[in-house]
Scaffold this active site. Structure first.
Site, PDB file in Angstrom:
ATOM      1  N   PRO A 194      23.860   7.679  64.219  1.00 28.33           N
ATOM      2  CA  PRO A 194      22.544   7.763  63.587  1.00 28.33           C
ATOM      3  C   PRO A 194      21.591   8.706  64.297  1.00 28.33           C
ATOM      4  CG  PRO A 194      22.866   5.609  64.619  1.00 28.33           C
ATOM      5  CD  PRO A 194      23.992   6.455  65.028  1.00 28.33           C
ATOM      6  N   GLU A 195      20.878   9.457  63.491  1.00 24.47           N
ATOM      7  CA  GLU A 195      19.758  10.266  63.984  1.00 24.47           C
ATOM      8  C   GLU A 195      18.478   9.571  63.530  1.00 24.47           C
ATOM      9  OE1 GLU A 195      20.433  14.501  63.322  1.00 24.47           O
ATOM     10  OE2 GLU A 195      22.514  14.101  62.857  1.00 24.47           O
ATOM     11  N   HIS A 212      34.673  -5.507  66.706  1.00 27.87           N
ATOM     12  CA  HIS A 212      33.551  -4.642  67.093  1.00 27.87           C
ATOM     13  C   HIS A 212      32.170  -5.217  66.771  1.00 27.87           C
ATOM     14  CE1 HIS A 212      36.707  -1.871  67.947  1.00 27.87           C
ATOM     15  NE2 HIS A 212      36.952  -1.593  66.671  1.00 27.87           N
ATOM     16  N   ARG A 259      32.777   2.424  68.833  1.00 29.45           N
ATOM     17  CA  ARG A 259      32.980   3.302  69.996  1.00 29.45           C
ATOM     18  C   ARG A 259      32.250   2.826  71.247  1.00 29.45           C
ATOM     19  NH1 ARG A 259      32.573   9.397  67.859  1.00 29.45           N
ATOM     20  NH2 ARG A 259      33.429   9.816  69.915  1.00 29.45           N
ATOM     21  N   ARG A 277      13.958  30.471  78.067  1.00 32.17           N
ATOM     22  CA  ARG A 277      15.188  29.672  77.968  1.00 32.17           C
ATOM     23  C   ARG A 277      16.245  30.408  77.155  1.00 32.17           C
ATOM     24  NH1 ARG A 277      14.562  23.433  78.110  1.00 32.17           N
ATOM     25  NH2 ARG A 277      16.765  23.849  78.494  1.00 32.17           N
TER      26      ARG A 277
END
Length: 271
Positions: free
Chosen positions: A2-3, A91, A110, A152
């Site tokens: 998720p973002e 899980h 994960r 940068r």
DNA sequence: CTTTACGCCTGACGGC
DNA sequence: TGCCGTCAGGCGTAAA
């Protein structure tokens, strides 16, 4: 996984379920996530009600009278609201069970996620102290990106995925925002003009806002608190569309690895 | 200081 | 059918 839009979708979804009712118990089936799940969770949660559910960057912060609980979903984490007697799946690592029989259940194949009790001063916690501005706040501007990028050399895509620069943007929305802004993802961050960073900041705001409105992006396994997908995948213009025509110019979308992550872009529209 | 590569984990998928 | 390599939405750490 998720973002920001997916975490925000989950925040909005779980809020009405986790407020009001006191916590009855906490069940930890697998404590080894990114970091060991706090062993004192029950001590701080049981018998108390959450009074607010916040999001900072991709972290969920559940607040009660004693302090703050931090939840991060890593790559594969999800939260569901389920009846507390529902048989746990493989899980399903952590349950926060409420007195009304509902349960906030964390599933994370994960195990890159986290469940940590961080006490009374969240802003001072090491995971939160060095985060950049929220992209949907007034603090986030092209001027800020421009100033922060001078000198940068890293690719602009990696620059905007750096949570110290601006939070919440991951691999999908970085590609999407750069496409919308017409900026090639591999350009050195320090060589992009102020004007183009204005366009990029606006593109980031737009794509995140639209994705939240669609309930997030489900590519393989993102689901909301009811187990339902988000629909923004239908509106992705480049991510996962290698070889498909650019919706603007028709040239096939390119996929290239930049900073060890797959990056999708149009080689004609993005310079 | 900045930048890059790697590792943490499981599961899905494609090629042989 | 099985085995193996690759890849996946994040991010902290070590090393250069």
């Amino acid at each position: 996984m998720p973002e920001l839009p997916e975490v925000e979708t989950i925040r909005r979804g779980i809020t009405p379920w986790v407020l009001e009712h006191p916590v009855a118990k906490v069940v930890v089936r697998q404590p080894q996530l990114r970091w060991m799940v706090s062993t004192d969770l029950a001590e701080h949660l049981v018998g108390r009600r959450f009074i607010a559910v916040h999001r900072r960057a991709k972290y969920l912060l559940l607040q009660n009278e004693a302090g703050w609980l931090l939840i991060h979903l890593g790559m594969s984490g999800s939260l569901r609201i389920v009846p507390s007697d529902l048989q746990p799946d493989r899980h399903d690592h952590v349950d926060i069970v409420f007195e009304n029989g509902r349960c906030l259940r964390l599933n994370d194949p994960r195990r890159f996620g986290a469940v940590l009790w961080i006490g009374e001063r969240p802003a001072e916690h090491v995971l939160l102290a060095h985060l950049g501005p929220e992209p949907l706040s007034a603090e986030f501007t092209g001027a800020m990106l421009y100033a922060g990028s001078r000198g940068r050399k890293l690719a602009v895509k990696n620059f905007i995925m750096d949570q110290r620069i601006v939070v919440g943007i991951g691999n999908i929305y970085a590609s999407e925002a750069l496409y919308r802004a017409g900026i090639h993802p591999a350009l050195a961050a320090g060589r992009i003009s102020r004007r183009r960073y204005d366009l990029l900041a606006e593109a980031v705001r737009q794509v995140l806002t639209e994705a939240i409105a669609a309930g997030g992006t489900t590519l393989r396994d993102f689901t909301n608190e009811q187990g339902r997908p988000g629909y923004f995948a239908q509106q992705l213009l480049v991510y996962g569309r290698e070889g498909h025509p650019c919706v603007h110019c028709g040239r096939p979308i390119t996929c290239e690895t930049i900073g060890q992550r797959s990056s999708y872009f149009c080689g004609r529209c993005q310079r």
